[in-house]
Scaffold this motif. Structure first.
Motif, PDB file in Angstrom:
ATOM      1  N   ILE A 530       0.846  -1.203   0.000  1.00 43.11           N
ATOM      2  CA  ILE A 530       0.000   0.000   0.000  1.00 43.11           C
ATOM      3  C   ILE A 530       0.882   1.254   0.000  1.00 43.11           C
ATOM      4  N   LYS A 531       1.932   1.274   0.836  1.00 43.17           N
ATOM      5  CA  LYS A 531       2.833   2.418   0.895  1.00 43.17           C
ATOM      6  C   LYS A 531       3.524   2.649  -0.444  1.00 43.17           C
ATOM      7  N   GLU A 532       3.891   1.570  -1.101  1.00 47.69           N
ATOM      8  CA  GLU A 532       4.542   1.676  -2.404  1.00 47.69           C
ATOM      9  C   GLU A 532       3.604   2.277  -3.443  1.00 47.69           C
ATOM     10  N   GLU A 533       2.341   1.835  -3.434  1.00 43.07           N
ATOM     11  CA  GLU A 533       1.367   2.363  -4.387  1.00 43.07           C
ATOM     12  C   GLU A 533       1.080   3.842  -4.114  1.00 43.07           C
ATOM     13  N   LEU A 534       1.060   4.227  -2.820  1.00 41.95           N
ATOM     14  CA  LEU A 534       0.843   5.637  -2.488  1.00 41.95           C
ATOM     15  C   LEU A 534       2.011   6.486  -2.978  1.00 41.95           C
ATOM     16  N   LYS A 535       3.223   5.979  -2.870  1.00 40.56           N
ATOM     17  CA  LYS A 535       4.387   6.726  -3.359  1.00 40.56           C
ATOM     18  C   LYS A 535       4.341   6.891  -4.863  1.00 40.56           C
ATOM     19  N   ASN A 536       3.717   5.935  -5.548  1.00 38.91           N
ATOM     20  CA  ASN A 536       3.608   6.023  -7.008  1.00 38.91           C
ATOM     21  C   ASN A 536       2.458   6.927  -7.452  1.00 38.91           C
ATOM     22  N   GLY A 537       1.794   7.554  -6.476  1.00 41.67           N
ATOM     23  CA  GLY A 537       0.749   8.515  -6.818  1.00 41.67           C
ATOM     24  C   GLY A 537      -0.642   7.949  -6.955  1.00 41.67           C
ATOM     25  N   MET A 538      -0.855   6.728  -6.585  1.00 41.46           N
ATOM     26  CA  MET A 538      -2.180   6.130  -6.689  1.00 41.46           C
ATOM     27  C   MET A 538      -3.088   6.696  -5.611  1.00 41.46           C
ATOM     28  N   PRO A 539      -4.387   6.937  -5.888  1.00 43.37           N
ATOM     29  CA  PRO A 539      -5.336   7.409  -4.878  1.00 43.37           C
ATOM     30  C   PRO A 539      -5.398   6.443  -3.692  1.00 43.37           C
ATOM     31  N   VAL A 540      -5.775   6.983  -2.548  1.00 45.81           N
ATOM     32  CA  VAL A 540      -5.731   6.220  -1.306  1.00 45.81           C
ATOM     33  C   VAL A 540      -6.551   4.929  -1.396  1.00 45.81           C
ATOM     34  N   GLN A 541      -7.838   5.065  -1.785  1.00 47.21           N
ATOM     35  CA  GLN A 541      -8.696   3.869  -1.835  1.00 47.21           C
ATOM     36  C   GLN A 541      -8.161   2.840  -2.836  1.00 47.21           C
ATOM     37  N   SER A 542      -7.666   3.309  -3.959  1.00 43.11           N
ATOM     38  CA  SER A 542      -7.105   2.392  -4.960  1.00 43.11           C
ATOM     39  C   SER A 542      -5.845   1.729  -4.442  1.00 43.11           C
TER      40      SER A 542
END
Length: 617
Positions: A530-542
Motif C-alpha cells: 500500500i505504501k509503495e502504491e501511495l508513493k507512485n501517486g495512486m489514490p488512497v482507496q485504490s
C-alpha cells in the motif's frame, strides 16, 4: 463500492470469530487436582456412604478439598493444589486398603453448557500435563518359542491328516523341533511333506537307537519376521488396550529392535497405569487328557477359582487368544458372568476340526499370564537383584463338548463380572504376541508440567507483546488493526486445536510463538505494498485495494511453502516433532484467514467508502 465488503461476508467473518471464541473458551478453565476412587471387584463398590466417610476423614486430617462427586460407582474428590491431592491420596489408600484403587487424576472444570456443545480444552502432552512414561521390552525368545509351540500342533495335525504315524513331536530346549518316527521310510515321507507345507523350515535327519528323527530349525529370516511381527502386534494391542480404556492422546511407539515406549498424559499413578497396559493375559484352549494318555503328552494345571483342584490337560493347544475376533462380557441363564467369544476364520476352522472328533470330552480354557519378579542372585561375591520372567497358568473353565464348536461359543466359570469384563476387553483389544516386561518407568509430576506451561505462556506473551509494539509504532492505525487481527488469530488457533482434539506439547508452544511472529508477515507485505502504491501517486482507496489484491500471490507462496514443510515434519516426525508440526500448520492457516480477510474487513470498516487524501500509514 471500493474497499467495502458486502454484509453477508462481514457477518460470515463475525460468525467464524464468535464460534472460535466459544470453542476457545474452555481453555480458560484449568483442571482440578483430583483423587479417583473405584473398587477392585464388584463386591467393593463406591457409594455415598463411603464418600461421606472419606470427606469426614479429610476434614479431621485438615486436608482441604473443593468438592466430592460420585459418578457410576466411581468417586472423585477435587483439590485446589497438588500437595493436598498427594496427602489425600496417601491417606485414602491407607484407609481403604487393597480392595479399592486410589488413583491421582486431573478433573475438568469446563462449564456444562460448553461441554454440551462439544467444546473442551486442548489436550496437553506429557511434558505439560504430567503423566507416566514406560519403556517396555518384548521377550523375543518367548515370541519364537510360542510360535514353535504352535508349529508343534500344526505338524501333528498335518501328519495325522496324511496318516503318517509318528512317535513324538517335541520342542527342544535348543530352539529346535524334533519329530521321531519308527522307521526311516515314514520319516523321509514326513520330511518331504513338511518341506512342502512349511517352506520356512530347515530340516535335517538323524538315525539313532531311539528312532528315526527329523530335526527342524527356523531360518534366520523367519526368526526375524516372527520377532518383527511380535513387536508390531504388541504395538497394536497396547494401542487398542489404551484406547479401550479411554486414555487421552497416548503415545505408543517402537524404540529400537525390541522395545516399546508408552506415554500416558494425565495419569499420575504409575501403579494404576501399569495395571492398565501391563496385563499380559492370554487364553489357551486345550482338551482334557484321556485316562490312558501318556504322561509325556500331558500337563497338570490348577483351577484359578478353586484352590487345590487340578486337571490334567493335553499339551497340544487348539487355539489361543490371538484367534479371537471379538469378545463381549455378559451373564448366563443363572446370572453368572460369562464371555461370548467369536473366533476368526482360522480359529473357527481349527476349533471345528478338533471338537468334531472330541464330542463328550471336556475342553479347558487356560488363563495365561506372563509376569516378572525380582530375585536375589550372587554375582562376583555380591548379592544383586535381577528381574526374572515367569508364567502363571490356571484353568478358568472345564466344560464338556456337547457338539462341534465353530466360530462362536462362550466361556463360563469366571469369578466376577469385573473379571469377565476385563477378560473380554483384553481379548477384544488383541492378545500380546509375546510377553512384555517393564524396563523403565517414570512419573512426570504436574509441578513440572505447570512450570513448562508457565514458561511457555510467558514466551508467547513476550513474543506477542513485542510484535504488537512494533506494529503499532511502525504502522500506527494500520498496525492497531493488524494487532486486533493477530489477537483474533490466537483465539482462532486455540479454537481449532481444541476442536481437533490436538495435543499441545512444549514444542507445540514453540510453534505458537513462531506463528505469532509469522502471522504479521502477510500484513507487513500488504501494508508495504500500500505504501509503495501511495508513493507512485495512486489514490488512497485504490492503493488500499491494490495492496490487498496484489500481495495475495506472495502471501500464498510463502505460507504454502511453510505449510508443506510442516506437513513433511508431521509425516516423518514422531512425538514432539508432530506436536510442533500440527501447531505450525494450524497457525499458518488461521493467520492467512485473519491477515487477509479479518484485517481487510477491519480496514474496510475504518476507511472503506470514505474520501481520503492522506493515509495514516
Amino acid at each position: 463500492m471500493l474497499n467495502r465488503y458486502p454484509l453477508w461476508k462481514n457477518l460470515l467473518i463475525l460468525l467464524v470469530l464468535v464460534i472460535a471464541g466459544i470453542y476457545a473458551a474452555p481453555n480458560l478453565y484449568p483442571e482440578d487436582y483430583a483423587v479417583q476412587v473405584s473398587g477392585t471387584r464388584e463386591a467393593y463398590t463406591v457409594d455415598s456412604a463411603l464418600m461421606s466417610r472419606l470427606e469426614q476423614d479429610l476434614e479431621k486430617a485438615g486436608v482441604a478439598y473443593k468438592a466430592a462427586e460420585l459418578n457410576d460407582g466411581t468417586g472423585l474428590i477435587r483439590f485446589a493444589d497438588g500437595d493436598a491431592q498427594l496427602r489425600a491420596k496417601d491417606m485414602i489408600a491407607d484407609e481403604l486398603g487393597g480392595n479399592y484403587v486410589v488413583a491421582l487424576n486431573l478433573a475438568p472444570t469446563t462449564p456444562e453448557w460448553l461441554s454440551d456443545i462439544g467444546a473442551g480444552p486442548m489436550k496437553l502432552g506429557l511434558d505439560l500435563r504430567g503423566g507416566v512414561h514406560f519403556l517396555l521390552e518384548v521377550d523375543m525368545a518367548q515370541a519364537v518359542g510360542q510360535r514353535l509351540d504352535v508349529y508343534v500342533s500344526d505338524i501333528k495335525g498335518q501328519l495325522r491328516d496324511e496318516r503318517l504315524r509318528y512317535r513324538q513331536v517335541e520342542h527342544l530346549d535348543d530352539g529346535r523341533l524334533s519329530v521321531r518316527f519308527a522307521d526311516a521310510e515314514t520319516r523321509d515321507q514326513a520330511e518331504d511333506l513338511l518341506r512342502g507345507n512349511f517352506p520356512e523350515f530347515l530340516t535335517e535327519t538323524d538315525d539313532t537307537e531311539e528312532g528315526n528323527f527329523v530335526y527342524i530349525n527356523l531360518s534366520e529370516q523367519t526368526i526375524r519376521e516372527i520377532e518383527d511381527y511380535a513387536v508390531k502386534q504388541n504395538l497394536t494391542t497396547l494401542r487398542n488396550r489404551v484406547n479401550e480404556l479411554g486414555v487421552a492422546e497416548p503415545l505408543v511407539q517402537r524404540q529400537g529392535r525390541n522395545r516399546i515406549v508408552v506415554q500416558l498424559p494425565g495419569i499420575q499413578d504409575a501403579a494404576a497405569a501399569k495395571r492398565i497396559i501391563g496385563k499380559t493375559a492370554n487364553l489357551e484352549f486345550r482338551l482334557e487328557a484321556k485316562p490312558d494318555e501318556s504322561r509325556a503328552n500331558t500337563e497338570v494345571y490348577p483351577f484359578r477359582t478353586t484352590p487345590g483342584r487340578t486337571a490334567e490337560l493335553e499339551r497340544d493347544i487348539i487355539i489361543t487368544g490371538s484367534n479371537v475376533a471379538n469378545a463381549q462380557a455378559s451373564f448366563d441363564e443363572n446370572g453368572q458372568p460369562q464371555v461370548n467369544i467369536t473366533l476368526d476364520g482360522k480359529g473357527g476352522q481349527m476349533m471345528s476340526r478338533v471338537t468334531r472328533n472330541a464330542i463328550q470330552r471336556r475342553m479347558a480354557v487356560l488363563f495365561v499370564e506372563h509376569k516378572s519378579r525380582m530375585v536375589e542372585q550372587r554375582v562376583d561375591g555380591e548379592t544383586v537383584e535381577k528381574r526374572v520372567p515367569y508364567t502363571e497358568k490356571g484353568i478358568i473353565s472345564l466344560a464338556t463338548i456337547q457338539s462341534t464348536l465353530g466360530n462362536s461359543f462362550r466361556i463360563t466359570g469366571l469369578e466376577s463380572s469385573q473379571e469377565s469384563s476385563e477378560l473380554a476387553l483384553l481379548l477384544r483389544a488383541g492378545a500380546l504376541a509375546a510377553p512384555i516386561y517393564f524396563v523403565e518407568e517414570r512419573t512426570v509430576g504436574p509441578s513440572m508440567g505447570a512450570e513448562n506451561i508457565k514458561m511457555g505462556v510467558t514466551s508467547v506473551q513476550i513474543g506477542f507483546a513485542l510484535v504488537l509494539a512494533f506494529m503499532l509504532l511502525y504502522y500506527r492505525v494500520f498496525g492497531l488493526l493488524a494487532n486486533v487481527a493477530l489477537t483474533l488469530n490466537l483465539v482462532l488457533l486455540v479454537a481449532v486445536m481444541s476442536i481437533l482434539s490436538a495435543t499441545l506439547t512444549l514444542p507445540g508452544i514453540a510453534g505458537i510463538v513462531l506463528t505469532v511472529g509469522m502471522a504479521v508477515d502477510a500484513n507487513v507485505l500488504i501494508f508495504e505494498r500500500i505504501k509503495e502504491e501511495l508513493k507512485n501517486g495512486m489514490p488512497v482507496q485504490s492503493a488500499i485495494n491494490a495492496g490487498f489484491s496484489r500481495a495475495h500471490t506472495t502471501i500464498l507462496d510463502a505460507n504454502i511453502t511453510t505449510l508443506l514443510a510442516a506437513v513433511i515434519l508431521f509425516a516423518m516426525g514422531t512425538g514432539p516433532v508432530k506436536g510442533f508440526a500440527v501447531t505450525l500448520s494450524v497457525g499458518i492457516l488461521t493467520s492467512m484467514f485473519t491477515a487477509i480477510l479479518v484485517t481487510r474487513a477491519l480496514v474496510n470498516l475504518a476507511y472503506g467508502g470514505r474520501t481520503l487524501k492522506k493515509l495514516g500509514l
